[in-house]
Design a protein around this motif. Structure first.
Motif, mmCIF file in Angstrom:
data_model
loop_
_atom_site.group_PDB
_atom_site.id
_atom_site.type_symbol
_atom_site.label_atom_id
_atom_site.label_comp_id
_atom_site.label_asym_id
_atom_site.label_seq_id
_atom_site.Cartn_x
_atom_site.Cartn_y
_atom_site.Cartn_z
ATOM 1 N N ALA A 235 0.817 -1.212 0.000
ATOM 2 C CA ALA A 235 0.000 0.000 0.000
ATOM 3 C C ALA A 235 0.851 1.261 0.000
ATOM 4 C CB ALA A 235 -0.934 -0.013 1.212
ATOM 5 N N LEU A 236 1.861 1.323 0.865
ATOM 6 C CA LEU A 236 2.647 2.556 0.980
ATOM 7 C C LEU A 236 3.487 2.807 -0.265
ATOM 8 C CD1 LEU A 236 3.792 2.537 4.720
ATOM 9 C CD2 LEU A 236 2.011 3.890 3.635
ATOM 10 N N TYR A 237 4.207 1.791 -0.729
ATOM 11 C CA TYR A 237 5.082 2.029 -1.888
ATOM 12 C C TYR A 237 4.288 2.198 -3.174
ATOM 13 C CZ TYR A 237 9.339 1.198 0.760
ATOM 14 O OH TYR A 237 10.374 1.312 1.656
ATOM 15 N N LEU A 238 3.158 1.527 -3.293
ATOM 16 C CA LEU A 238 2.350 1.669 -4.499
ATOM 17 C C LEU A 238 1.692 3.039 -4.554
ATOM 18 C CD1 LEU A 238 1.375 0.194 -7.030
ATOM 19 C CD2 LEU A 238 -0.562 -0.663 -5.716
ATOM 20 N N CYS A 239 1.206 3.516 -3.422
ATOM 21 C CA CYS A 239 0.485 4.799 -3.403
ATOM 22 C C CYS A 239 1.423 5.999 -3.363
ATOM 23 C CB CYS A 239 -0.464 4.859 -2.205
ATOM 24 S SG CYS A 239 -1.839 3.708 -2.288
ATOM 25 N N HIS A 240 2.560 5.861 -2.694
ATOM 26 C CA HIS A 240 3.412 7.029 -2.450
ATOM 27 C C HIS A 240 4.784 6.947 -3.099
ATOM 28 C CE1 HIS A 240 0.353 8.257 0.426
ATOM 29 N NE2 HIS A 240 0.417 7.058 0.953
ATOM 30 N N GLY A 241 5.058 5.884 -3.803
ATOM 31 C CA GLY A 241 6.293 5.805 -4.564
ATOM 32 C C GLY A 241 7.435 5.183 -3.779
ATOM 33 N N LEU A 242 8.420 4.689 -4.503
ATOM 34 C CA LEU A 242 9.602 4.063 -3.909
ATOM 35 C C LEU A 242 10.610 5.148 -3.571
ATOM 36 C CD1 LEU A 242 10.547 1.159 -3.287
ATOM 37 C CD2 LEU A 242 11.805 1.207 -5.442
ATOM 38 N N THR A 243 10.349 5.896 -2.518
ATOM 39 C CA THR A 243 11.185 7.029 -2.112
ATOM 40 C C THR A 243 11.636 6.858 -0.674
ATOM 41 O OG1 THR A 243 9.308 8.339 -1.318
ATOM 42 C CG2 THR A 243 9.897 8.553 -3.646
ATOM 43 N N ALA A 244 12.620 7.691 -0.289
ATOM 44 C CA ALA A 244 13.091 7.669 1.098
ATOM 45 C C ALA A 244 11.993 8.123 2.042
ATOM 46 C CB ALA A 244 14.319 8.568 1.231
ATOM 47 N N ARG A 245 11.168 9.063 1.611
ATOM 48 C CA ARG A 245 10.079 9.544 2.456
ATOM 49 C C ARG A 245 9.104 8.407 2.780
ATOM 50 N NH1 ARG A 245 6.629 14.531 0.228
ATOM 51 N NH2 ARG A 245 5.516 12.905 -0.927
ATOM 52 N N THR A 246 8.773 7.608 1.776
ATOM 53 C CA THR A 246 7.898 6.464 2.015
ATOM 54 C C THR A 246 8.577 5.431 2.895
ATOM 55 O OG1 THR A 246 6.927 6.819 -0.179
ATOM 56 C CG2 THR A 246 6.470 4.729 0.901
ATOM 57 N N SER A 247 9.884 5.241 2.706
ATOM 58 C CA SER A 247 10.614 4.271 3.518
ATOM 59 C C SER A 247 10.628 4.668 4.983
ATOM 60 C CB SER A 247 12.048 4.129 2.995
ATOM 61 O OG SER A 247 12.048 3.664 1.656
ATOM 62 N N VAL A 248 10.741 5.965 5.249
ATOM 63 C CA VAL A 248 10.676 6.439 6.635
ATOM 64 C C VAL A 248 9.303 6.130 7.228
ATOM 65 C CG1 VAL A 248 10.621 8.525 8.062
ATOM 66 C CG2 VAL A 248 12.449 8.203 6.392
ATOM 67 N N ALA A 249 8.242 6.352 6.452
ATOM 68 C CA ALA A 249 6.889 6.016 6.922
ATOM 69 C C ALA A 249 6.762 4.522 7.189
ATOM 70 C CB ALA A 249 5.852 6.479 5.897
ATOM 71 N N VAL A 250 7.369 3.693 6.346
ATOM 72 C CA VAL A 250 7.333 2.248 6.556
ATOM 73 C C VAL A 250 8.013 1.873 7.866
ATOM 74 C CG1 VAL A 250 8.227 0.042 5.691
ATOM 75 C CG2 VAL A 250 7.151 1.646 4.120
ATOM 76 N N LEU A 251 9.186 2.473 8.119
ATOM 77 C CA LEU A 251 9.899 2.166 9.357
ATOM 78 C C LEU A 251 9.109 2.618 10.582
ATOM 79 C CD1 LEU A 251 13.543 3.121 8.298
ATOM 80 C CD2 LEU A 251 12.619 0.831 8.659
ATOM 81 N N GLY A 252 8.495 3.803 10.502
ATOM 82 C CA GLY A 252 7.674 4.280 11.614
ATOM 83 C C GLY A 252 6.470 3.386 11.850
ATOM 84 N N THR A 253 5.840 2.933 10.777
ATOM 85 C CA THR A 253 4.695 2.033 10.904
ATOM 86 C C THR A 253 5.111 0.708 11.503
ATOM 87 O OG1 THR A 253 3.671 3.061 8.951
ATOM 88 C CG2 THR A 253 2.813 0.922 9.649
#
Length: 451
Positions: A235-253
């Motif tokens: 969900a996160l990478y598909l909706c928000h792109g393969l970026t560092a910002r999304t990766s930070v959200a993944v780690l926080g989640t």
């Protein structure tokens, strides 16, 4: 046009996820983030492969509750009949009623009931008809031509094998789903389309992996962690792109989900919650005794918190990136403080939303306790309500913790990246005005060319 003019364009921020594309970070930071997330993603894939159930276990319906085969049917005829003629009236009470009042229980004898003729339209008995009687005090009445859902009980007498259990809501549900998809695509455009795709992928993981794996006897907590992680990554990478910002959200989640799992396990055990709080859970446990009901409760807490966690972590990571773009000279402490002011507003709204959502789901139960005039302590300590309290508060603690965790991680990542670039290229040079991710060595070559 001066080299600083590209920085003058504003970057508005909101709590929505409609932020512009995140500025890329340096190659070094991408390697650091990849070193953390790639093993995690690989572990999720391995977990999916190891725990993949290959479909739900075979099961012969017992005919109890929801565990009944169902078919489609149509009401072909509805007629008014006297309730007494179809034995739908309640037998009169034996005690003498108070003077001036009618006999209790005999009022239905003089009233009209509905007798509906229903025709089965699917299954091996398609074309078969049966009749059902609807009393005047029933909450649902039927009309000729109405589509309904019927349950089949093979062990019952032939005339009682089929019974109407619900109405067919296929058309309104599909229309509502189409309206939802249309609204998401019109407003979200490409992001909306990707959101719908991720929603479909989440549904696939839930129905093809999580539910069958639990039914096959796998540990519900492990299944929920693996399946929830897969849903989160998709969900996160598909909706928000393969970026560092999304990766930070993944780690926080991920960090917040681990906290929710830990707290849920501790308090479910401490409060001696069994997880067997309603007829549906009891039926599942009766049909599949190997399912760990406590683990099922903990799994439901994790999966239920995942969707709101995604919203919080993505918003906080985006806030930090936008604040850094607006003020490239801001330190990580300043970014953290500014983003936390946004996060505190988000916390207040999200926690209230979560509590009200659970309260709304348990509203009939709360009404029963109110009718019984039970004390607050009695209500809160009962297992049915205590389970919902633990579910709500554990999820809320995870949501609250996700805000500072994600904000701090995002502030450190974006500040470290910009700091490294600022040392390579001065703030007044074109490279110093470049978005995050510009190469410091390119700036050095530019200086040598000027010499």
């Amino acid at each position: 046009m001066s080299s600083s003019e590209p920085q003058k364009h504003p970057h508005p921020h909101s709590h929505a996820h409609g932020h512009g594309p995140a500025a890329p970070v340096s190659r070094h930071l991408r390697k650091v983030i990849a070193a953390v997330l790639i093993p995690f993603a690989a572990a999720v894939v391995v977990g999916l492969a190891v725990l993949w159930p290959g479909g739900a276990p075979t099961h012969k319906p017992s005919g109890v509750g929801f565990d009944q085969p169902t078919e489609r049917a149509t009401v072909t005829k509805v007629e008014q009949v006297n309730c007494a003629d179809v034995h739908a009236g309640q037998p009169p009470q034996q005690q003498t009623p108070p003077q001036g009042q009618p006999p209790a229980g005999g009022s239905a004898q003089g009233e009209d009931c509905q007798r509906a003729t229903v025709k089965v339209t699917t299954g091996k008995d398609a074309g078969r008809t049966f009749q059902t009687v609807v009393t005047p005090d029933a909450t649902r009445h039927y009309t000729s031509g109405q589509d309904v859902v019927v349950a089949y009980s093979p062990k019952a007498p032939k005339e009682l094998q089929y019974s109407v259990i619900d109405v067919d809501r296929t058309v309104p549900m599909w229309v509502l789903a189409a309206l939802f998809a249309f609204a998401v695509v019109i407003v979200g455009r490409l992001r909306g389309v990707l959101a719908l795709v991720s929603l479909a992928a989440s549904f696939v993981v839930l129905t093809l992996f999580i539910l069958p794996a639990i039914l096959q006897g796998a540990n519900p907590l492990v299944v929920a962690v693996v399946g929830g992680s897969a849903i989160m990554l998709i969900a996160l990478y598909l909706c928000h792109g393969l970026t560092a910002r999304t990766s930070v959200a993944v780690l926080g989640t991920l960090a917040s989900l681990l906290l929710i799992g830990l707290l849920g396990s501790v308090f479910i055990g401490w409060a001696l919650l069994t997880g067997n709080i309603d007829d549906t859970t009891a039926l599942v446990h009766g049909l599949y005794p190997d399912i760990e009901i406590r683990g099922l409760l903990l799994a439901s807490i994790i999966i239920g918190s995942l969707g709101v966690l995604d919203d919080v972590t993505v918003t906080q990571a985006a806030a930090v990136w936008e604040l850094k773009e607006a003020d490239p000279s801001a330190s990580w402490r300043k970014l953290y403080g500014a983003a936390m002011r946004i996060g505190r507003d988000h916390i207040a709204s999200v926690v209230n939303t979560l509590v009200l959502a659970y309260a709304g789901a348990a509203l009939p139960l709360l009404l029963l306790f109110t009718i019984a005039q039970s004390s607050v302590g009695t209500v809160a300590s009962s297992e049915v309500v205590a389970t919902e309290i633990v579910r709500t508060l554990v999820g809320s603690i995870g949501l609250v913790a996700s805000v500072p965790l994600t904000t701090l991680l995002a502030a450190l990542v974006v500040s470290a990246d910009h700091k490294g670039q600022g040392a390579a290229a001065g703030p007044g040079s074109p490279e110093g005005a470049r978005p995050a991710g510009g190469s410091g060595r390119r700036g050095s070559r530019g200086k040598r060319r000027k010499r």
